[in-house]
Design a protein around this motif. Structure first.
Motif, PDB file in Angstrom:
ATOM      1  N   GLY A   1       0.801  -1.223   0.000  1.00  0.00           N
ATOM      2  CA  GLY A   1       0.000   0.000   0.000  1.00  0.00           C
ATOM      3  C   GLY A   1       0.828   1.264   0.000  1.00  0.00           C
ATOM      4  O   GLY A   1       0.375   2.302   0.485  1.00  0.00           O
ATOM      5  N   ASP A   2       2.027   1.214  -0.564  1.00  0.00           N
ATOM      6  CA  ASP A   2       2.933   2.379  -0.580  1.00  0.00           C
ATOM      7  C   ASP A   2       2.905   3.029  -1.960  1.00  0.00           C
ATOM      8  O   ASP A   2       3.568   2.580  -2.902  1.00  0.00           O
ATOM      9  CB  ASP A   2       4.348   1.935  -0.216  1.00  0.00           C
ATOM     10  CG  ASP A   2       5.279   3.111   0.049  1.00  0.00           C
ATOM     11  OD1 ASP A   2       4.947   4.246  -0.387  1.00  0.00           O
ATOM     12  OD2 ASP A   2       6.339   2.893   0.656  1.00  0.00           O
ATOM     13  N   MET A   3       2.116   4.154  -2.085  1.00  0.00           N
ATOM     14  CA  MET A   3       1.981   4.830  -3.376  1.00  0.00           C
ATOM     15  C   MET A   3       3.271   5.551  -3.771  1.00  0.00           C
ATOM     16  O   MET A   3       3.523   5.782  -4.967  1.00  0.00           O
ATOM     17  CB  MET A   3       0.823   5.826  -3.332  1.00  0.00           C
ATOM     18  CG  MET A   3      -0.545   5.174  -3.438  1.00  0.00           C
ATOM     19  SD  MET A   3      -0.709   4.202  -4.988  1.00  0.00           S
ATOM     20  CE  MET A   3      -0.583   5.500  -6.206  1.00  0.00           C
ATOM     21  N   HIS A   4       4.085   5.925  -2.815  1.00  0.00           N
ATOM     22  CA  HIS A   4       5.348   6.584  -3.155  1.00  0.00           C
ATOM     23  C   HIS A   4       6.237   5.641  -3.990  1.00  0.00           C
ATOM     24  O   HIS A   4       6.862   6.055  -4.955  1.00  0.00           O
ATOM     25  CB  HIS A   4       6.083   7.014  -1.877  1.00  0.00           C
ATOM     26  CG  HIS A   4       5.401   8.118  -1.138  1.00  0.00           C
ATOM     27  ND1 HIS A   4       5.298   9.400  -1.631  1.00  0.00           N
ATOM     28  CD2 HIS A   4       4.762   8.122   0.073  1.00  0.00           C
ATOM     29  CE1 HIS A   4       4.635  10.155  -0.757  1.00  0.00           C
ATOM     30  NE2 HIS A   4       4.289   9.403   0.294  1.00  0.00           N
ATOM     31  N   VAL A   5       6.260   4.370  -3.569  1.00  0.00           N
ATOM     32  CA  VAL A   5       7.029   3.376  -4.326  1.00  0.00           C
ATOM     33  C   VAL A   5       6.436   3.194  -5.719  1.00  0.00           C
ATOM     34  O   VAL A   5       7.152   3.128  -6.728  1.00  0.00           O
ATOM     35  CB  VAL A   5       7.067   2.032  -3.579  1.00  0.00           C
ATOM     36  CG1 VAL A   5       7.716   0.953  -4.444  1.00  0.00           C
ATOM     37  CG2 VAL A   5       7.816   2.183  -2.265  1.00  0.00           C
ATOM     38  N   VAL A   6       5.090   3.131  -5.766  1.00  0.00           N
ATOM     39  CA  VAL A   6       4.420   2.943  -7.059  1.00  0.00           C
ATOM     40  C   VAL A   6       4.742   4.097  -8.001  1.00  0.00           C
ATOM     41  O   VAL A   6       5.159   3.904  -9.155  1.00  0.00           O
ATOM     42  CB  VAL A   6       2.891   2.815  -6.861  1.00  0.00           C
ATOM     43  CG1 VAL A   6       2.185   2.798  -8.222  1.00  0.00           C
ATOM     44  CG2 VAL A   6       2.551   1.560  -6.071  1.00  0.00           C
TER      45      VAL A   6
END
Length: 580
Positions: free
Chosen positions: A50-55
């Motif tokens: 659930g890590d959008m920064h990584v995405v």
């Protein structure tokens, strides 16, 4: 691939561009292989957690990698094209130049259709393979290798199954490509036959129409064309086997990965991201795997074509300057045949000329008569050294023609061959073919001596009149007069006219002879003739019979001493008529 590797020496001038193309290709491959790993990062470290920064961050990297891949692909294509086009041009030029250096004997051994195929189809095929080698042909195995390595890193247990399938496929492709090369050689041989037939037919189209042989020529062409088609069908049948086989194997690999990898993912020994990356690598592997079959077939074609090109490039002229030769200068024009023996057989077997022995003094006109096949044209071809003798020697001013440079020898010999060959261009260009720097006054003087100026000035554009292909817009006599003018313009010390007035009328021939008489002090003239009226005023007449000099002398002497000469004379002029 010996022949293909040998011809790659013509890539040397383009090494820098080739290195740039291959470097760009390597970067492009790395960008393609990086994408599945980035997808794995998005799934395992971004979506799963659930890590959008990584995405978002990884997506930005993917866009940058894709942009870089596009740029280097453009660079690779540009330089690959430059290298391949330059390579093809150099090979074609080298082949053409080598053919230009062929002796008459070499030309006798090589069919025109085969040489045309070498310069066109064969060179184009090798050139295309070089371009593909710096793009797909190099890309495919590198992508295949890179994908296999990354599949092993991602999931060794899954990769083992895929590598096993690839090994089986590789073995099948090698076997098929081995069978393909002989077929490609036969295809090119059939293409040679087609080109030879086409060249002969187009050159002789007027004769075909005159004898109403169009139907027969259509039949002959159809047989050769169908033969070529049959060979090409065999090639396509190979493709029909290779491509479906590759597709089945790739699909089988995909099913295995999904089946085994799915169980591992459900069991927790493989992450979803790893499975997706593995499937992506398998998809990347699919392209080079499918292409490998085509590429090996293409290499087989290139190897066959390269072998044929190398055959021409490796052919050395049988007539070359020997070590220590000198330039021939200040030629007076004394030509001596000293017990000459000659054979068209490379091993000097059956002789065409036997013990030919005579001397032409400077300024003399020597006429050569004899029935068809007696060796007249062969004899005069030995003077400019179009062929080398098997025994004896030919000398000019006492020097063996083999002891002087070909260029200096032929510079002093003017020739109007039996068949008047003209090139596309103006009449002026054709006359000064041997001396492009000749002045207009010299061109006109040569045309006047050859009795060509009258018809030239009668054309709308005079000397600027364009000659159509093979001189189709000129009569046979006009072409012969242009050929004589071309020879006279050289101001040669030795002039050879090989039956070069056979197509002109008797009056024009007489005027040409008068002009040649005025050249007596300037050159030695050899005239090969069928009409006895052509040789009556010659200083010396040679009568050839089955490759030997049967009689020698002036007209008056031969009428007294040679039954062969008298028979020729009486058959043509004995009844008060001329045969021409």
């Amino acid at each position: 691939m010996r022949n293909f590797l040998k011809i790659l020496t013509y890539l040397r001038p383009y090494r820098r561009k080739a290195v740039i193309a291959l470097a760009a290709l390597t970067v492009s491959i790395l960008t393609d292989l990086a994408v599945p790993r980035l997808i794995q990062t998005i799934v395992d470290n971004g979506i799963s957690k659930g890590d959008m920064h990584v995405v978002l961050g990884t997506m930005g990297i993917m866009l940058g990698v894709s942009a870089l891949g596009a740029v280097v692909s453009i660079i690779n294509t540009r330089y690959s094209v430059d290298v391949a086009m330059g390579f093809g041009t150099d090979v074609r030029t080298a082949t053409f130049r080598n053919i230009q250096g062929f002796s008459f004997s070499n030309l006798d051994d090589n069919r025109t259709g085969a040489l045309m195929t070498n310069l066109t189809s064969d060179v184009t095929r090798v050139q295309g393979t070089v371009q593909m080698a710096m793009r797909i042909m190099t890309r495919a195995p590198l992508m295949l290798l890179g994908s296999i390595v990354l599949m092993l890193v991602t999931s060794p247990s899954l990769a083992v199954w895929v590598v096993l399938l690839l090994a089986i496929t590789g073995a099948m492709v090698v076997v098929l490509s081995t069978k393909a090369q002989p077929i490609f050689l036969r295809v090119q041989a059939k293409l040679d036959r087609l080109n030879t037939l086409l060249q002969e037919n187009l050159a002789g189209m007027r004769l075909v129409k005159a004898f109403v042989r169009s139907n027969e020529e259509n039949r002959r062409f159809g047989v050769v064309n169908d033969d070529l088609m049959d060979q090409n069908v065999r090639v396509q049948r190979l493709f029909a086997v290779i491509m479906p086989t590759m597709t089945v194997i790739v699909n089988l690999g995909t099913v295995l990965v999904i089946l085994i990898g799915g169980r591992q993912a459900i069991g927790g020994t493989l992450t979803t991201g790893q499975l997706m990356a593995f499937i992506n690598y398998l998809m990347i592997t699919m392209f080079p795997l499918l292409m490998m079959g085509n590429l090996l077939v293409m290499l087989s074609q290139a190897e066959a074509s390269a072998g044929r090109i190398n055959g021409v490039l490796d052919t050395k002229s049988s007539i070359v300057d020997q070590p220590g030769v000198i330039d021939l200068s200040d030629v007076r024009g004394r030509v001596a045949f000293e017990h000459i023996t000659f054979s068209y057989d490379h091993e000097c077997g059956e002789s065409v000329l036997q013990d030919v022995n005579f001397v032409a003094e400077p300024g003399q006109t020597v006429a050569i008569l004899g029935e068809t096949g007696s060796g007249k044209t062969t004899l005069i071809n030995l003077i400019p050294r179009f062929y080398d003798v098997c025994g004896g020697r030919v000398t000019v001013d006492g020097v063996d023609v083999r002891d002087v440079t070909l260029a200096s020898l032929r510079k002093h010999v003017g020739i109007a061959l039996q068949e008047a060959v003209l090139f596309t261009g103006t009449l002026r260009d054709n006359i000064r073919y041997g001396r492009p720097d000749a002045s207009q006054e010299e061109v006109e003087a040569a045309a006047q001596a050859a009795q060509a100026e009258e018809f030239i000035l009668g054309t709308p554009k005079g000397y600027d009149t364009m000659v159509e292909e093979r001189g189709a817009n000129l009569s046979g006599g006009q072409k012969q007069r242009i050929a004589i003018a071309r020879a006279l313009l050289l101001k040669p010390s030795i002039l050879i006219l090989d039956d070069s007035t056979s197509a002109v009328d008797v009056d024009t021939e007489a005027r040409i002879q008068e002009a040649l008489l005025r050249l007596h002090s300037q050159c030695t003239v050899f005239i090969v003739a069928q009409r006895i009226s052509t040789v009556l005023a010659a200083d010396k007449i040679l009568v050839l019979d089955k490759g030997r000099i049967a009689a020698e002398g002036t007209h008056q002497e031969l009428m007294q001493t040679s039954s062969i000469y008298r028979e020729i004379y009486e058959s043509q002029l004995g009844g008060g008529t001329t045969n021409g």
